[in-house]
Design an enzyme around this catalytic site. Structure first.
Site, mmCIF file in Angstrom:
data_model
loop_
_atom_site.group_PDB
_atom_site.id
_atom_site.type_symbol
_atom_site.label_atom_id
_atom_site.label_comp_id
_atom_site.label_asym_id
_atom_site.label_seq_id
_atom_site.Cartn_x
_atom_site.Cartn_y
_atom_site.Cartn_z
ATOM 1 C CB CYS A 90 39.395 41.656 28.719
ATOM 2 S SG CYS A 90 38.037 40.721 29.460
ATOM 3 C CB CYS A 143 46.969 43.304 38.469
ATOM 4 S SG CYS A 143 45.337 42.705 38.386
ATOM 5 C CB CYS A 193 47.793 36.116 42.047
ATOM 6 S SG CYS A 193 46.864 36.527 40.581
ATOM 7 C CB SER A 196 36.662 41.921 35.751
ATOM 8 O OG SER A 196 37.669 41.214 36.432
ATOM 9 C CG LEU A 197 31.325 46.825 37.148
ATOM 10 C CD1 LEU A 197 30.308 45.732 36.887
ATOM 11 C CD2 LEU A 197 30.884 47.676 38.340
ATOM 12 C CG HIS A 198 37.309 46.158 34.237
ATOM 13 N ND1 HIS A 198 37.903 46.343 35.462
ATOM 14 C CD2 HIS A 198 37.759 44.949 33.797
ATOM 15 C CE1 HIS A 198 38.665 45.297 35.742
ATOM 16 N NE2 HIS A 198 38.593 44.446 34.755
ATOM 17 N N GLY A 228 43.633 33.453 32.690
ATOM 18 C CA GLY A 228 42.428 32.680 32.387
ATOM 19 C C GLY A 228 41.180 33.176 33.078
ATOM 20 C CD GLU A 229 36.016 34.186 33.799
ATOM 21 O OE1 GLU A 229 36.397 35.368 33.807
ATOM 22 O OE2 GLU A 229 35.420 33.661 34.767
ATOM 23 C CB CYS A 248 43.574 41.227 29.634
ATOM 24 S SG CYS A 248 44.242 39.802 30.523
ATOM 25 C CB CYS A 301 42.176 34.208 28.659
ATOM 26 S SG CYS A 301 40.535 34.562 29.360
ATOM 27 C CD GLU A 359 54.057 34.593 34.095
ATOM 28 O OE1 GLU A 359 55.185 34.741 33.617
ATOM 29 O OE2 GLU A 359 53.191 35.471 34.040
ATOM 30 C CG ASN A 375 49.745 46.844 36.278
ATOM 31 O OD1 ASN A 375 50.419 47.755 36.754
ATOM 32 N ND2 ASN A 375 48.954 46.085 37.010
ATOM 33 C CB SER A 426 38.734 37.719 39.955
ATOM 34 O OG SER A 426 38.522 38.800 39.065
HETATM 35 N N1 SAH Z 1 39.375 36.374 34.087
HETATM 36 C C1 SAH Z 1 39.194 36.829 35.441
HETATM 37 C C2 SAH Z 1 40.451 36.828 36.263
HETATM 38 C C3 SAH Z 1 41.711 37.315 35.604
HETATM 39 S S1 SAH Z 1 42.455 38.840 35.746
HETATM 40 C C4 SAH Z 1 38.577 38.208 35.433
HETATM 41 O O1 SAH Z 1 38.402 38.767 34.356
HETATM 42 O O2 SAH Z 1 38.234 38.704 36.493
HETATM 43 C C5 SAH Z 1 42.351 39.595 37.283
HETATM 44 C C6 SAH Z 1 42.073 41.096 37.143
HETATM 45 O O3 SAH Z 1 43.113 41.796 36.444
HETATM 46 C C7 SAH Z 1 40.797 41.366 36.373
HETATM 47 O O4 SAH Z 1 40.035 42.336 37.034
HETATM 48 C C8 SAH Z 1 41.338 41.897 35.073
HETATM 49 O O5 SAH Z 1 40.375 42.649 34.377
HETATM 50 C C9 SAH Z 1 42.531 42.701 35.540
HETATM 51 N N2 SAH Z 1 43.469 43.077 34.467
HETATM 52 C C10 SAH Z 1 43.637 42.488 33.278
HETATM 53 N N3 SAH Z 1 44.582 43.108 32.560
HETATM 54 C C11 SAH Z 1 45.028 44.134 33.318
HETATM 55 C C12 SAH Z 1 46.022 45.149 33.132
HETATM 56 N N4 SAH Z 1 46.744 45.209 32.027
HETATM 57 N N5 SAH Z 1 46.213 46.031 34.137
HETATM 58 C C13 SAH Z 1 45.501 45.935 35.276
HETATM 59 N N6 SAH Z 1 44.562 45.009 35.510
HETATM 60 C C14 SAH Z 1 44.317 44.113 34.542
#
Ligand code: SAH
Length: 379
Positions: free
Chosen positions: A115, A346, A104, A226-228, A172-173, A118, A111, A91, A303, A204
């Site tokens: 995580c 996202c 995007c 993607s620090l989180h 994907g990464e 995701c 992937c 997508e 999300n 990202s």
């Molecule tokens: N693999 C890369 C890019 C993909 S996702 C990365 O990890 O950065 C883009 C962003 O969406 C990342 O910050 C990811 O952590 C975030 N993301 C993934 N699942 C999500 C969700 N369910 N709700 C909100 N953000 C999410």
């Protein structure tokens, strides 16, 4: 096998053209036809000598990935499902805003990183996208949006429907598919192709440190991480690549990246998961953690997707978290949820992937075992 010219960046296309005994400017002409005019038929490339066009038709193709579906959300967000073969789809999402239009883009089918929050991760990893399949997403977006603009009148373009920004934040990464992603990034930046500035292209990553260092040398675009999490204990659980490249190592790579970056800050993405990483003490710890890195925060409300096991942080929790960071002197934005009526928000990009790893079942079983303090039950 004929070469797919959509897979070639400027350097590779120039080499290909040279091998056919043609002058370098032919490569530029070809790039313009393919990427700017969206042409995939050599016969239509009227300013290229007929003899060369015939040779091209014998040795090369321009294969644009097929489109399986297009959806438009009530807020104008578009989502396209592109055919990448073997019953798989990836997508791409277009998000129109007042002053820009952001596409995007996905980099892999599924992937391999796990995580925990995701939806793409749940599908497991299938394969890397080719350069043509990555840039094909931008090709399609431009193609569809300009057709739409033509239908609705030029005013649409002025309100930001054309693609002005690209974020590598789809499925994907991107740094795990390094060569193909870098070639696609180079096409995005090339004046004969899409001509975007480095600041308007953001990659990202979950934090593949050696590849961050390579990108700094090869094609430094804007970088989002993607620090989180505010510490290794939490990040180890939700972004497992952290066990390999912990925060100290990752933040040092961010500082090295900034020496070459087109922007003088890193964007830290921070997903807001209720009860997991969204408490005031987490915000204070986070403010301390990155104090040496010029940065901006983008808080992403989680999300949800079926069986995720997580809840989105409440509005108040997000605002308290944001204000602690702002008081500590950071610039903070809270990502607006866009396109969620078509599952385009996202982290919701799921495409259509055949899971060869049965990741979904494994994740559903494994997620019960992770114990977080104060974790809310999934409704
Ligand atoms: N693999 C890369 C890019 C993909 S996702 C990365 O990890 O950065 C883009 C962003 O969406 C990342 O910050 C990811 O952590 C975030 N993301 C993934 N699942 C999500 C969700 N369910 N709700 C909100 N953000 C999410």
């Amino acid at each position: 096998m004929p070469v797919n010219l959509l897979d070639l960046d400027a350097e590779h296309l120039a080499r290909f053209v040279a091998e056919m005994g043609e002058k370098p400017f032919r490569a530029k002409q070809l790039m313009k036809w393919i990427h700017q005019h969206g042409e995939s038929d050599f016969a239509a490339m009227t300013d290229i000598a007929k003899s060369f066009r015939q040779k091209l038709a014998e040795q090369a193709v321009i294969t644009i990935p097929g489109m399986l579906a297009e959806q438009v959300a009530s807020d104008g967000t578009h989502k396209w499902l592109l055919d990448v073969g073997a019953a798989n789809g990836v997508e791409a999402v277009f998000i129109p805003e007042d002053d820009r239009g952001t596409l995007c883009v996905s980099s892999q089918v599924g992937c391999a990183l796990e995580c925990s929050f995701c939806s793409t991760a749940r599908q497991g990893f299938n394969r890397n996208l080719s350069t043509g399949e990555i840039i094909g997403q931008l090709w399609w977006a431009n193609h569809r949006l300009s057709a739409e603009a033509a239908r609705l009148g030029d005013a649409v373009n002025e309100s930001g429907r054309a693609v002005s920004n690209v974020v590598m934040m789809g499925m994907g990464e991107p740094l795990a598919n390094y060569d193909n992603v870098v070639a696609a990034l180079r096409l995005m930046l090339d004046d004969n192709a899409y001509g975007l500035s480095r600041r308007r292209v953001t990659l990202s990553t979950s934090g593949l440190v050696p590849a961050i260092d390579r990108l700094r040398e090869d094609c430094p675009v804007a970088l989002a991480i993607s620090l989180h999490a505010p510490n290794d204990h939490i990040r180890d659980q939700i972004v497992p690549i952290n066990r390999k490249y912990p925060l100290k190592v990752l933040l040092a790579a961010c500082l090295r990246y900034l020496e070459k970056a087109p922007r003088d800050f890193i964007t830290f993405e921070y997903i807001m998961l209720a009860g997991i990483n969204d408490q005031p003490e987490h915000a204070r710890e986070l403010a301390q953690l990155v104090r040496d890195v010029p940065c901006k925060f983008n808080l992403i409300p989680f999300n949800p997707f079926p069986d995720s096991g997580y809840n989105r942080s409440g509005r108040d929790a997000i605002l308290v978290f944001r204000d602690i960071l702002i008081d500590a002197g950071y610039v903070v934005t809270v990502r607006k949820v866009r396109g969620d009526d078509i599952d385009a928000a996202c982290g919701q990009l799921a495409g259509k992937v055949q899971d060869r790893t049965r990741r979904k079942e494994k994740a559903a079983a494994g997620i019960q075992n992770i114990n977080f303090v104060g974790r809310e039950k999934h409704a």
